[in-house]
Scaffold this active site. Structure first.
Site, PDB file in Angstrom:
ATOM      1  N   GLU A 130      -4.935   3.494   6.386  1.00 42.49           N
ATOM      2  CA  GLU A 130      -4.645   3.369   4.964  1.00 42.49           C
ATOM      3  C   GLU A 130      -5.110   4.623   4.238  1.00 42.49           C
ATOM      4  O   GLU A 130      -4.559   4.991   3.204  1.00 42.49           O
ATOM      5  CB  GLU A 130      -5.354   2.127   4.400  1.00 42.49           C
TER       6      GLU A 130
ATOM      7  N   ARG B  98       0.819  -1.216   0.000  1.00 41.42           N
ATOM      8  CA  ARG B  98       0.000   0.000   0.000  1.00 41.42           C
ATOM      9  C   ARG B  98       0.855   1.270   0.000  1.00 41.42           C
ATOM     10  O   ARG B  98       0.497   2.281   0.619  1.00 41.42           O
ATOM     11  CB  ARG B  98      -0.965   0.012   1.195  1.00 41.42           C
TER      12      ARG B  98
ATOM     13  N   SER C  96     -11.418   0.419   2.827  1.00 41.32           N
ATOM     14  CA  SER C  96     -10.677  -0.003   4.018  1.00 41.32           C
ATOM     15  C   SER C  96      -9.984   1.193   4.666  1.00 41.32           C
ATOM     16  O   SER C  96      -9.257   1.931   4.000  1.00 41.32           O
ATOM     17  CB  SER C  96      -9.643  -1.059   3.653  1.00 41.32           C
TER      18      SER C  96
END
Length: 283
Positions: free
Chosen positions: A271, A152, A201
């Site tokens: 995130e 990520r 998310s």
């Protein structure tokens, strides 16, 4: 910014720019630098929390940078504003495989490149050969090694804009690939069904664990602050129940971090990108 982010929250930006093409983008950056105006880039707005005080400076929306070219040998060139789902659909239709497992992830090619969007077993960066990056008003091509993809993340930071990704797909069978897309979309709808506006998310999965499981084990499924609520269907999603403020979402993020760390000893890291001013300065 509530009109431009998937959470539907956030105060105003001082300036909102939508460059028509690459030349327009470079010209806009030149003016912003000359006037000493800070700026940030916006893709699909699906992985972003803008605080209620808004953004001091300019927001650059890459939506108009949406050229998508399919070349020979599985090579595809996609500008930053291309919707990720559009890229994957068109690739599958042409019998090009490699990103179908990412189907259903919201956002744009630019965002997928910057954060190395992915699912277990597949990441966007695996198919990227190079990218056009603007830094300091100059556009240059970065190879995969320089992009330094990780979980990520990539080497892109504030002050940089991804303009185009050059990807390399593998040959596949169009009908089979499109079947995979339908299955992936059905799976995401079934497992990530949520009750309102959200940003996907919220937390990264820590090593050896899943964020949603840690949140659920901490008893936080359905927990709320103001108009923000931990989804009852997927604990790593926070939903805007209709009247949430950014400060509600931020407070809920902090509550989750505190209670999960207390119950598991693991500190969850967001995130989503959090930007802007805390206080509603612009009314």
């Amino acid at each position: 910014m509530s009109r431009h982010t998937s959470w539907r929250v956030g105060g105003n930006a001082d300036v909102y720019l939508v460059p028509a093409d690459r030349e327009d983008l470079l010209a806009a950056l030149s003016v912003l630098e000359k006037e000493a105006i800070p700026w940030m880039v916006l893709g699909g707005g699906s992985n972003l929390l803008v605080r209620d005080g808004g953004i001091r400076g300019a927001v650059i929306d890459t939506a108009a940078l949406n050229r998508l070219e399919f070349l020979s040998g599985g090579e595809v060139r996609a500008e930053a504003g291309v919707v990720l789902g559009q890229l994957i659909e068109e690739a599958a239709r042409r019998g090009l495989a490699g990103l179908e497992l990412l189907y259903g992830i919201p956002g744009t090619v630019g965002g997928a490149l910057a954060m190395n969007a992915g699912v277990p077993g597949r990441e966007f960066g695996e198919r990227v050969e190079s990218a056009l990056i603007v830094e300091g008003g100059t556009m240059s091509r970065w190879d995969r090694q320089r992009l330094r993809f990780g979980y990520r993340r990539s080497a892109l930071t504030s002050g940089m804009i991804a303009v185009e990704a050059r990807l390399l797909f593998s040959p596949g069978e169009s009908e089979a690939l499109q079947t995979v897309l339908r299955e992936r979309l059905a799976y995401r709808r079934r497992t990530q069904k949520v009750e309102g506006a959200n940003a996907g998310s919220v937390f990264r999965n820590p090593p050896g664990a899943k964020a949603w499981e840690l949140i659920e084990e901490a008893g936080l499924k359905g927990a709320s602050v103001g108009g923000a609520q931990v989804s009852r269907f997927h604990a790593n999603f926070i939903v805007n129940q209709g009247k949430a403020q950014a400060e509600d979402i931020l407070a809920l993020i902090q509550r989750i971090q505190k209670e999960v760390e207390s119950s598991s000893g693991i500190r969850l890291e967001p995130e989503v990108k959090i930007v802007g001013e805390n206080t509603a300065l612009n009314g």
